[in-house]
Design an enzyme around this catalytic site. Structure first.
Site, mmCIF file in Angstrom:
data_model
loop_
_atom_site.group_PDB
_atom_site.id
_atom_site.type_symbol
_atom_site.label_atom_id
_atom_site.label_comp_id
_atom_site.label_asym_id
_atom_site.label_seq_id
_atom_site.Cartn_x
_atom_site.Cartn_y
_atom_site.Cartn_z
ATOM 1 N N GLY A 19 -15.378 51.343 84.368
ATOM 2 C CA GLY A 19 -16.759 51.661 84.664
ATOM 3 C C GLY A 19 -17.716 50.723 83.962
ATOM 4 O O GLY A 19 -17.416 50.174 82.902
ATOM 5 N N HIS A 52 -20.131 49.343 79.536
ATOM 6 C CA HIS A 52 -19.384 49.007 78.309
ATOM 7 C C HIS A 52 -19.550 47.528 77.936
ATOM 8 O O HIS A 52 -18.776 47.009 77.124
ATOM 9 C CB HIS A 52 -17.902 49.324 78.499
ATOM 10 C CG HIS A 52 -17.629 50.723 78.907
ATOM 11 N ND1 HIS A 52 -18.103 51.799 78.208
ATOM 12 C CD2 HIS A 52 -16.949 51.226 79.975
ATOM 13 C CE1 HIS A 52 -17.722 52.919 78.809
ATOM 14 N NE2 HIS A 52 -17.034 52.597 79.881
ATOM 15 N N HIS A 97 -17.859 57.435 77.071
ATOM 16 C CA HIS A 97 -18.524 57.896 78.286
ATOM 17 C C HIS A 97 -19.298 59.182 78.001
ATOM 18 O O HIS A 97 -19.447 60.024 78.876
ATOM 19 C CB HIS A 97 -17.510 58.154 79.398
ATOM 20 C CG HIS A 97 -16.591 57.017 79.676
ATOM 21 N ND1 HIS A 97 -15.331 56.931 79.113
ATOM 22 C CD2 HIS A 97 -16.759 55.912 80.436
ATOM 23 C CE1 HIS A 97 -14.743 55.815 79.531
ATOM 24 N NE2 HIS A 97 -15.592 55.181 80.335
ATOM 25 N N ASP A 106 -52.257 46.285 56.811
ATOM 26 C CA ASP A 106 -51.184 47.255 56.582
ATOM 27 C C ASP A 106 -51.213 47.858 55.183
ATOM 28 O O ASP A 106 -50.284 48.568 54.785
ATOM 29 C CB ASP A 106 -49.819 46.621 56.835
ATOM 30 C CG ASP A 106 -49.595 45.367 56.009
ATOM 31 O OD1 ASP A 106 -50.445 45.074 55.148
ATOM 32 O OD2 ASP A 106 -48.570 44.690 56.229
ATOM 33 N N GLY A 107 -52.261 47.578 54.403
ATOM 34 C CA GLY A 107 -52.472 48.267 53.137
ATOM 35 C C GLY A 107 -51.719 47.743 51.943
ATOM 36 O O GLY A 107 -51.741 48.370 50.885
ATOM 37 N N CYS A 146 -51.992 44.461 50.585
ATOM 38 C CA CYS A 146 -52.564 43.279 49.939
ATOM 39 C C CYS A 146 -52.904 43.544 48.470
ATOM 40 O O CYS A 146 -52.578 42.739 47.593
ATOM 41 C CB CYS A 146 -53.811 42.823 50.694
ATOM 42 S SG CYS A 146 -54.600 41.346 50.019
ATOM 43 N N THR A 198 -47.327 36.977 53.485
ATOM 44 C CA THR A 198 -48.089 35.777 53.838
ATOM 45 C C THR A 198 -48.917 35.253 52.671
ATOM 46 O O THR A 198 -48.933 34.056 52.392
ATOM 47 C CB THR A 198 -49.011 36.080 55.031
ATOM 48 O OG1 THR A 198 -48.215 36.524 56.126
ATOM 49 C CG2 THR A 198 -49.792 34.850 55.447
ATOM 50 N N THR A 258 -60.059 35.045 56.352
ATOM 51 C CA THR A 258 -58.868 35.016 55.506
ATOM 52 C C THR A 258 -59.304 34.638 54.103
ATOM 53 O O THR A 258 -60.499 34.405 53.844
ATOM 54 C CB THR A 258 -57.838 33.985 56.007
ATOM 55 O OG1 THR A 258 -58.381 32.656 55.818
ATOM 56 C CG2 THR A 258 -57.509 34.198 57.483
ATOM 57 N N GLY A 305 -57.943 39.699 51.340
ATOM 58 C CA GLY A 305 -57.442 38.527 50.615
ATOM 59 C C GLY A 305 -58.552 37.695 50.030
ATOM 60 O O GLY A 305 -58.466 37.219 48.887
#
Length: 632
Positions: free
Chosen positions: A99, A102, A269, A459-460, A462, A504, A559, A616
């Site tokens: 079958g 898979h 399955h 995203d909190g 830094c 970053t 930035t 930043g």
């Protein structure tokens, strides 16, 4: 969950059956409790989300894609057969199939050194005898015979068996091997049917395919395939059942696994496993290995493996486990095999070989290496290591590499110390330490504000990252001896930043500081001289030039560059650190209301960004203002 609310399954089913073309996840988020949302996402198949929902189109298009990734194979669409194109050397042909669902088994195993043909059924359903017969009689080279390898499922055994007998009746030399390696099904439960075939089957196919490619006769290939099948045991485990595209959601929730449960012995399955447990990975692997190796378990002990036996370990992804997590699982299996069972596999294969659609589980297979009687060149290990031109076979390590067993490493850490050479640029170490502490303490004090700003626009993380770096530099200043070499001081700070600041901003600071150290060194005079404002200005400007090679960020992009450029530019013009720091502070404040064009803020920031500065830039400005205050 209260009695007045429907179960997650019934509720989602009801939502899916609504006539309104409304996104189901939006409905969930808008109308249901957090508990239900997490419950729904935990049980993936409740949402039944697929890119291709038509099962017929799905199977056909996936098989057609096999010919796109391997030009040596062809596709018989009517009979759903993938087969090797004519033109290769005559040999015994290995045929398999079953079958769909898979993958890469079995279509992607067609190629030189493995299968000659693979026959696909619909999802989780055996192909018909007619399909298999067409493959054996008309799609593969049959002059030297055909070996059919099939997993032990009633539909597969009957349909492939019927085709084999039909081919024999025409005078063709055909043999068949049925693989049943699953120890999740014990002797009592298996009864006359026996064990199911699961991922260990691919080892039988690979060994048989490699032997056939060497020109062995059908009798030899058949016997080695049988020998391999008798020496394999496997077991799987999964965190959930899978949803088959095109099928409706079941009403009953009896099949659901609880959040902390894992099902051991689940079939490929969606067949029920032998037991459900609440286990962490360590406990789960311990149970699975016991099912494979515990000689006292009369119901499941199908293979005796001693510490002196050579073994092959296959850790197989059932489709939904990340590559990262499969690595962790493999490591746990190998460690427990050696520690608890004194078994150290001579080959370790880990990857996606046989799936259950996007099954959130894995299986473990052990092959006990046994003498084939055909000489070292045709040992099970050599045949397993032999190259195969099949896109689904992902074991790429050669026999030579395995046998070398090299343990050599590169662990010489002396390179860093050789890179640090003194310069002749001098500074007042006490004043430098005072200024840096003032700057760093100001960053630490500003962390709550920076974090708050970054929570709104990013995203909190830094503020935490800057604080972590500042604290690490403070420790370095207290721990190291006072140095009057400006270049070495910058180098020491850079090393701390590289070690303690990630993301970053960490990379930007590390590049800038490394370039700053280089810029200072280029200006080092022949004899000790003060590192003047002019020297620092030139080094900082060269650092900006270097940084511009790695980031497109410029003033106006919201930035930290919005604070850095004004500082360097003003210092170059005036030679006054205080004026430069005030320019940096003004640049940071100017980012309020500025729309971001770079960084995470572009796609993370929600409402409210207009009222806060770039985190930043604000953090850097705080550092520079603190530095100027410390120099006074």
């Amino acid at each position: 969950m209260t009695r007045s609310t429907p179960s997650p399954r019934k509720w989602v089913t009801r939502m899916l059956n609504r006539k309104a073309p409304e996104d189901i996840e939006s409905v969930v988020l808008r109308n249901y409790t957090y508990y239900h949302v997490t419950e729904i996402h935990r049980l993936e198949y409740f949402l039944a989300k697929h890119f291709i929902n038509d099962p017929t189109r799905l199977v056909t298009s996936a098989l057609r894609a096999t010919t796109l990734t391997n030009p040596s194979v062809a596709f018989d669409e009517e009979n759903k057969i993938i087969y090797r194109r004519p033109g290769h050397a005559s040999q015994v042909s290995i045929v398999s199939g079953g079958g769909s669902g898979h993958e890469p088994s079995f279509a992607a195993f067609v190629g030189d050194g493995l299968l000659a043909g693979a026959v696909a059924g619909t999802i989780f359903a055996s192909p018909s005898a007619k399909q298999v017969r067409r493959c054996i009689l008309q799609r593969v080279e049959s002059g030297k015979g055909v070996l059919v390898v099939v997993m032990n499922y009633t539909g597969d055994v009957l349909n492939f068996g019927m085709a084999v007998e039909k081919a024999k009746a025409t005078g063709l030399d055909v043999e068949m091997v049925v693989v049943g390696d699953d120890t999740g099904v014990g002797r009592k439960k298996g009864g006359k049917v026996g064990r199911r075939g699961i991922a260990g089957t691919v080892l039988v196919q690979k060994i048989a395919g490699a032997l056939a490619a060497k020109g062995a006769a059908l009798k030899e290939v058949h016997e080695v395939a049988q020998l391999t099948a008798r020496n394999i045991v496997s077991i799987g485990a999964s965190l959930s059942h899978v949803h088959v595209p095109g099928r409706s959601l079941p009403e009953s929730s009896n099949a659901d696994l609880k959040e902390s449960e894992v099902e051991i012995g689940m079939g490929i399955h969606n067949e029920p496993g032998s037991e459900r447990r609440t286990e962490d990975l360590r406990g789960l692997v311990k149970t699975m290995l016991a099912h494979l190796l515990d000689s006292s378990d009369e119901d499941r002990n199908f293979l005796k493996v001693s510490p002196n036996d050579e073994t092959v370990l296959l850790v197989n992804n059932l489709g939904g486990v990340s590559v990262l997590e499969l690595g962790g699982i493999t490591n746990e299996v190998v460690e427990q095999l050696e520690k608890d069972w004194k078994v150290k596999p001579v080959r370790i294969l880990a990857g996606t070989f046989m799936t259950s659609l996007n099954g959130l589980g894995f299986s473990v297979s052990l092959l006990r290496i046994t003498d084939t009687g055909l000489g070292n060149g045709n040992s099970m290990l050599n045949l397993l290591d032999a190259p195969a031109e099949a896109t689904g076979w992902s074991a790429a390590i050669s026999t030579k590499t395995w046998q070398k067993k090299s343990s050599a490493t590169r662990e010489n850490d002396s390179g860093d110390s050789r890179e640090v050479q003194p310069s002749n640029l001098r500074l007042d170490p006490a004043l430098a330490k005072k200024a840096l502490k003032s700057a760093l303490m100001r960053v630490i004090a500003a962390e709550p504000d920076i974090t708050n700003y970054d929570t709104i626009v990013g995203d909190g993380d830094c503020g935490i990252g800057l604080k972590r770096g500042a604290e690490a530099i403070l420790k370095m200043l207290d721990r190291t001896k006072k140095a009057d070499d400006a270049t070495i001081l910058v180098h020491n700070i850079t090393h701390v930043v590289e070690t303690n600041m990630d993301g970053t901003s960490g990379a930007i600071y590390a590049i800038f500081l490394n370039a700053l150290a280089h810029g200072l060194r280029l200006q080092s005079p022949s004899s000790p001289s003060p590192a003047t404002a002019e020297v620092w200005s030139k080094a900082l400007q060269s650092s900006l030039d270097t940084l511009s090679k790695y980031t497109p960020a410029r003033p106006g992009d919201r930035t930290l560059i919005d604070a850095l450029y004004p500082f360097v530019g003003t210092l170059s013009k005036t030679g006054d650190v205080k004026s430069a720091a005030l320019a940096a502070e003004a640049g940071a404040k100017g980012t309020r209301g500025m729309r971001a064009s770079l960084g995470r803020t572009v796609y993370v920031g929600g409402e409210g960004w207009q009222g806060v500065p770039d985190p930043g830039a604000h953090g850097l400005a705080e550092f520079l203002v603190g530095l100027s205050e410390g120099l006074q």
